[in-house]
Design a protein around this motif. Sequence first.
Motif, PDB file in Angstrom:
ATOM      1  N   ILE A  40       0.830  -1.199   0.000  1.00 29.26           N
ATOM      2  CA  ILE A  40       0.000   0.000   0.000  1.00 29.26           C
ATOM      3  C   ILE A  40       0.871   1.258   0.000  1.00 29.26           C
ATOM      4  CG2 ILE A  40      -1.710   1.333   1.277  1.00 29.26           C
ATOM      5  CD1 ILE A  40      -2.808  -1.246   2.365  1.00 29.26           C
ATOM      6  N   GLY A  41       1.884   1.288   0.839  1.00 31.03           N
ATOM      7  CA  GLY A  41       2.734   2.467   0.969  1.00 31.03           C
ATOM      8  C   GLY A  41       3.437   2.850  -0.316  1.00 31.03           C
ATOM      9  N   CYS A  42       3.892   1.859  -1.093  1.00 27.86           N
ATOM     10  CA  CYS A  42       4.535   2.152  -2.385  1.00 27.86           C
ATOM     11  C   CYS A  42       3.569   2.849  -3.329  1.00 27.86           C
ATOM     12  CB  CYS A  42       5.022   0.863  -3.044  1.00 27.86           C
ATOM     13  SG  CYS A  42       6.568   0.240  -2.423  1.00 27.86           S
ATOM     14  N   THR A  43       2.390   2.298  -3.470  1.00 26.52           N
ATOM     15  CA  THR A  43       1.392   2.863  -4.376  1.00 26.52           C
ATOM     16  C   THR A  43       0.971   4.246  -3.909  1.00 26.52           C
ATOM     17  OG1 THR A  43       0.620   0.658  -4.952  1.00 26.52           O
ATOM     18  CG2 THR A  43      -0.880   2.481  -5.412  1.00 26.52           C
ATOM     19  N   LEU A  44       0.744   4.381  -2.617  1.00 27.43           N
ATOM     20  CA  LEU A  44       0.327   5.661  -2.072  1.00 27.43           C
ATOM     21  C   LEU A  44       1.403   6.730  -2.278  1.00 27.43           C
ATOM     22  CD1 LEU A  44      -1.718   7.298  -0.327  1.00 27.43           C
ATOM     23  CD2 LEU A  44      -0.211   6.730   1.577  1.00 27.43           C
ATOM     24  N   ALA A  45       2.657   6.430  -1.951  1.00 27.95           N
ATOM     25  CA  ALA A  45       3.741   7.403  -2.100  1.00 27.95           C
ATOM     26  C   ALA A  45       3.856   7.852  -3.553  1.00 27.95           C
ATOM     27  CB  ALA A  45       5.060   6.809  -1.607  1.00 27.95           C
ATOM     28  N   ASP A  46       3.778   6.913  -4.463  1.00 25.60           N
ATOM     29  CA  ASP A  46       3.848   7.231  -5.885  1.00 25.60           C
ATOM     30  C   ASP A  46       2.719   8.188  -6.280  1.00 25.60           C
ATOM     31  OD1 ASP A  46       5.052   6.480  -8.638  1.00 25.60           O
ATOM     32  OD2 ASP A  46       2.903   6.090  -8.896  1.00 25.60           O
ATOM     33  N   GLN A  47       1.504   7.895  -5.849  1.00 21.12           N
ATOM     34  CA  GLN A  47       0.361   8.729  -6.216  1.00 21.12           C
ATOM     35  C   GLN A  47       0.410  10.100  -5.546  1.00 21.12           C
ATOM     36  OE1 GLN A  47      -2.047   8.005  -8.663  1.00 21.12           O
ATOM     37  NE2 GLN A  47      -0.351   6.611  -9.018  1.00 21.12           N
ATOM     38  N   LEU A  48       0.884  10.171  -4.309  1.00 24.50           N
ATOM     39  CA  LEU A  48       0.989  11.470  -3.632  1.00 24.50           C
ATOM     40  C   LEU A  48       1.964  12.389  -4.363  1.00 24.50           C
ATOM     41  CD1 LEU A  48       0.979  10.388   0.124  1.00 24.50           C
ATOM     42  CD2 LEU A  48      -0.845  11.593  -1.107  1.00 24.50           C
ATOM     43  N   ASN A  65      12.849  -7.296  -0.542  1.00 30.14           N
ATOM     44  CA  ASN A  65      12.993  -8.727  -0.788  1.00 30.14           C
ATOM     45  C   ASN A  65      12.515  -9.028  -2.203  1.00 30.14           C
ATOM     46  OD1 ASN A  65      13.861  -9.701   1.810  1.00 30.14           O
ATOM     47  ND2 ASN A  65      11.814  -9.158   2.541  1.00 30.14           N
ATOM     48  N   TYR A  66      13.043 -10.087  -2.764  1.00 27.55           N
ATOM     49  CA  TYR A  66      12.632 -10.470  -4.121  1.00 27.55           C
ATOM     50  C   TYR A  66      11.125 -10.699  -4.191  1.00 27.55           C
ATOM     51  CZ  TYR A  66      12.990 -12.404  -8.787  1.00 27.55           C
ATOM     52  OH  TYR A  66      12.847 -12.612 -10.130  1.00 27.55           O
ATOM     53  N   SER A  67      10.548 -11.236  -3.108  1.00 22.75           N
ATOM     54  CA  SER A  67       9.104 -11.501  -3.094  1.00 22.75           C
ATOM     55  C   SER A  67       8.277 -10.223  -3.079  1.00 22.75           C
ATOM     56  CB  SER A  67       8.738 -12.367  -1.887  1.00 22.75           C
ATOM     57  OG  SER A  67       9.017 -11.665  -0.685  1.00 22.75           O
ATOM     58  N   ASN A  68       8.876  -9.062  -2.805  1.00 23.26           N
ATOM     59  CA  ASN A  68       8.159  -7.783  -2.835  1.00 23.26           C
ATOM     60  C   ASN A  68       7.906  -7.296  -4.255  1.00 23.26           C
ATOM     61  OD1 ASN A  68      10.279  -6.577  -0.167  1.00 23.26           O
ATOM     62  ND2 ASN A  68       8.294  -7.553   0.037  1.00 23.26           N
ATOM     63  N   LEU A  69       8.716  -7.704  -5.198  1.00 22.05           N
ATOM     64  CA  LEU A  69       8.727  -7.097  -6.528  1.00 22.05           C
ATOM     65  C   LEU A  69       7.410  -7.223  -7.282  1.00 22.05           C
ATOM     66  CD1 LEU A  69      12.323  -8.085  -7.699  1.00 22.05           C
ATOM     67  CD2 LEU A  69      11.563  -6.006  -6.526  1.00 22.05           C
ATOM     68  N   ALA A  70       6.654  -8.274  -7.050  1.00 19.98           N
ATOM     69  CA  ALA A  70       5.397  -8.481  -7.781  1.00 19.98           C
ATOM     70  C   ALA A  70       4.307  -7.509  -7.361  1.00 19.98           C
ATOM     71  CB  ALA A  70       4.907  -9.916  -7.595  1.00 19.98           C
ATOM     72  N   ARG A  71       4.416  -6.932  -6.171  1.00 22.92           N
ATOM     73  CA  ARG A  71       3.323  -6.089  -5.680  1.00 22.92           C
ATOM     74  C   ARG A  71       3.753  -4.726  -5.156  1.00 22.92           C
ATOM     75  NH1 ARG A  71       5.082  -9.283  -1.904  1.00 22.92           N
ATOM     76  NH2 ARG A  71       4.938  -8.714   0.285  1.00 22.92           N
ATOM     77  N   GLN A  72       5.038  -4.429  -5.180  1.00 19.97           N
ATOM     78  CA  GLN A  72       5.534  -3.154  -4.679  1.00 19.97           C
ATOM     79  C   GLN A  72       6.271  -2.437  -5.811  1.00 19.97           C
ATOM     80  OE1 GLN A  72       7.541  -3.927  -0.906  1.00 19.97           O
ATOM     81  NE2 GLN A  72       5.832  -5.194  -0.230  1.00 19.97           N
ATOM     82  N   ALA A  73       5.523  -1.586  -6.514  1.00 17.60           N
ATOM     83  CA  ALA A  73       5.954  -1.050  -7.804  1.00 17.60           C
ATOM     84  C   ALA A  73       7.118  -0.067  -7.754  1.00 17.60           C
ATOM     85  CB  ALA A  73       4.769  -0.381  -8.494  1.00 17.60           C
TER      86      ALA A  73
END
Length: 168
Positions: A40-48, A65-73
Amino acid sequence: MAEGKEKRFFDRQLRLPDFTEADLMILGSAKVLVIGIGGIGCTLADQLIRVGVGSLTLVDGDKVNYSNLARQALFTPQDVGKPKVESARKHLAGIIPNTGLITHNNYFIPELARELVPKHDLVVDCSDNFPTRYLVNDACLEFDKPFVFGGIDRDMIQWAVFNYNNGP
């Protein structure tokens, strides 16, 4: 508001019937604290950043982490092992270079809450644990700051606003 290139960046917003240059100036002077730079924080920061918030403070003590890459843009494979806030800052600074970006490669602890919450207009809790959520609530009540809670439950994001205009 800056002229030229920056004004062109916000052209589509400024075409909205209820959005003016004065509104963009208000956003440009806003200071937002984002706690948790995950899904959520990645998407929110980008949009702000993209809507023109002038100062963004990011707090997170995790590494990518590598597992973050699919959902943290905000992250790429080259960011794996690096602090999330530093990788996020690098990405966000490339969108609008003169945005105020402050990072704290720490978990949100009481000392940090006392330092940061009073300096911001809005606090957004995108953390993933209850002790942090309770600390955000306590600090925002103590310093009379509105805050937004964001949480994920499986495939749903839930948002709630607290302590805004004397509300709950």
